[in-house]
Design a protein around this motif. Sequence first.
Motif, short mmCIF file in Angstrom:
data_model
loop_
_atom_site.label_atom_id
_atom_site.label_comp_id
_atom_site.label_asym_id
_atom_site.label_seq_id
_atom_site.Cartn_x
_atom_site.Cartn_y
_atom_site.Cartn_z
N GLY A 34 0.82 -1.21 0.00
CA GLY A 34 0.00 0.00 0.00
C GLY A 34 0.86 1.26 0.00
N GLU A 35 1.91 1.26 0.82
CA GLU A 35 2.82 2.42 0.86
C GLU A 35 3.54 2.60 -0.47
N ALA A 36 3.95 1.49 -1.09
CA ALA A 36 4.66 1.56 -2.37
C ALA A 36 3.75 2.09 -3.47
N LEU A 37 2.52 1.62 -3.51
CA LEU A 37 1.58 2.08 -4.53
C LEU A 37 1.27 3.56 -4.35
N GLU A 43 6.11 9.74 -7.04
CA GLU A 43 7.33 9.54 -7.83
C GLU A 43 7.29 8.14 -8.43
N PRO A 44 6.90 8.02 -9.70
CA PRO A 44 6.78 6.69 -10.32
C PRO A 44 8.10 5.92 -10.33
N ARG A 45 8.06 4.72 -9.82
CA ARG A 45 9.17 3.76 -9.85
C ARG A 45 8.56 2.38 -9.92
N LYS A 46 9.35 1.44 -10.40
CA LYS A 46 8.90 0.06 -10.36
C LYS A 46 8.97 -0.45 -8.92
N ILE A 47 8.27 -1.54 -8.66
CA ILE A 47 8.25 -2.15 -7.33
C ILE A 47 8.93 -3.51 -7.43
N ILE A 48 9.78 -3.78 -6.45
CA ILE A 48 10.34 -5.11 -6.28
C ILE A 48 9.73 -5.67 -5.00
N MET A 49 9.16 -6.86 -5.09
CA MET A 49 8.50 -7.46 -3.93
C MET A 49 9.17 -8.79 -3.59
N ASN A 86 4.81 -11.55 3.21
CA ASN A 86 4.77 -12.91 3.73
C ASN A 86 3.67 -13.67 2.99
N ALA A 87 4.07 -14.64 2.19
CA ALA A 87 3.15 -15.39 1.33
C ALA A 87 2.13 -16.21 2.11
N GLU A 88 2.38 -16.39 3.40
CA GLU A 88 1.45 -17.15 4.25
C GLU A 88 0.99 -16.32 5.44
N GLY A 89 1.16 -15.01 5.35
CA GLY A 89 0.79 -14.11 6.44
C GLY A 89 -0.68 -13.75 6.44
N GLN A 90 -1.04 -12.84 7.33
CA GLN A 90 -2.45 -12.47 7.46
C GLN A 90 -2.73 -11.01 7.09
N GLU A 91 -1.77 -10.36 6.44
CA GLU A 91 -1.94 -8.97 6.01
C GLU A 91 -3.08 -8.86 4.99
N GLU A 92 -3.89 -7.81 5.13
CA GLU A 92 -4.93 -7.55 4.14
C GLU A 92 -4.33 -6.67 3.05
N ILE A 93 -4.49 -7.07 1.79
CA ILE A 93 -3.92 -6.36 0.66
C ILE A 93 -5.04 -5.77 -0.19
N GLN A 94 -4.93 -4.48 -0.46
CA GLN A 94 -5.83 -3.79 -1.39
C GLN A 94 -5.05 -3.60 -2.69
N PHE A 95 -5.56 -4.14 -3.79
CA PHE A 95 -4.84 -4.05 -5.04
C PHE A 95 -5.83 -4.00 -6.19
N TYR A 96 -5.80 -2.94 -6.96
CA TYR A 96 -6.70 -2.73 -8.09
C TYR A 96 -8.17 -2.94 -7.71
N LEU A 133 6.79 -5.25 -10.32
CA LEU A 133 5.60 -4.55 -10.77
C LEU A 133 6.02 -3.26 -11.48
N SER A 134 5.26 -2.87 -12.49
CA SER A 134 5.57 -1.65 -13.24
C SER A 134 5.26 -0.40 -12.41
N GLU A 135 5.58 0.75 -12.98
CA GLU A 135 5.26 2.03 -12.33
C GLU A 135 3.76 2.23 -12.18
N MET A 136 2.98 1.49 -12.94
CA MET A 136 1.52 1.57 -12.86
C MET A 136 0.96 0.48 -11.95
N GLY A 137 1.82 -0.38 -11.42
CA GLY A 137 1.37 -1.45 -10.54
C GLY A 137 1.03 -2.74 -11.27
N ASP A 138 1.31 -2.79 -12.56
CA ASP A 138 1.04 -4.01 -13.33
C ASP A 138 2.14 -5.03 -13.11
N LEU A 139 1.76 -6.31 -13.08
CA LEU A 139 2.72 -7.39 -12.91
C LEU A 139 3.64 -7.46 -14.12
#
Length: 186
Positions: A34-37, A43-49, A86-96, A133-139
Motif C-alpha cells: 500500500g505504501e509503495a503504490l 514519484e513513479p518507480r517500479k516495485i520489487i517485492m 509474507n506469502a502465508e501471512g495475514q496482512e490484508e492487501i488492497q490491489f486494483y 511490478l511496473s510504475e503503474m502497478g502491473d505485474l
Amino acid sequence: MYINIRKMRKILFLLLLGSASMLQAQSIQWMSLGEALKAQQQEPRKIIMDVYTDWCGPCKLMDKKTFGNPFVIDYINTHYYAVKFNAEGQEEIQFYGNTFTNPKYNPERKGRNATHQFTQFLGVTGYPTVVFLSEMGDLITPVVGYHTPQQLELYLKMIKQGDYQTFSKPDDFEKYRKSFIPKFKG
C-alpha cells in the motif's frame, strides 16, 4: 605539537555521526505494498517485492546474503520501491480495487501455513520469489528461487531499464543473460 581537544572531539563526533548514517543506509527501505503504490503516485518507480515465508531457509539466506549486499541495497533503494510480503501471512492487501486476505491463516500453526490469496493472484509457485511490478502497478514477472547478488543484478537492471520489453521469444532472454556482465561485488 599541540592538539586542540575541542577540535578533536568535534571531528570525532562528526566521524561517528557519518558512520552511523552510513550504517543506517545499509539496509533496503522496505515498505508495505500500500505504501509503495501510494509512493508511485508521487514519484513513479517500479516495485520489487520479496515474497517469502517464515519457514523458508532459502528466503532467509537471500534476505541475509542478497538483500544485505551493499550493491543490491544501493540499487534497490535508488531505483525501486521495495516491498516484503509474507506469502502465508495475514496482512490484508488492497490491489486494483480487490481485497486479498488469508482466510485459512492459523496463528497457532508452526511452520507452514495457508497460502495468502495475493500470493496466488501473483502466480507465485515457490519461495523465495521476487515479483516485479511496473510504475503503474502491473505485474511484470515473478522470478522464483534463491538468487545471489550477481544473479539478481541481471533482473534488477533488465527490468529497471525496460530491456525485457524488447524480448519477443524465449531465446531473447537467454541471449541477454549470456551477454550480461555483472558489476555487483560480494
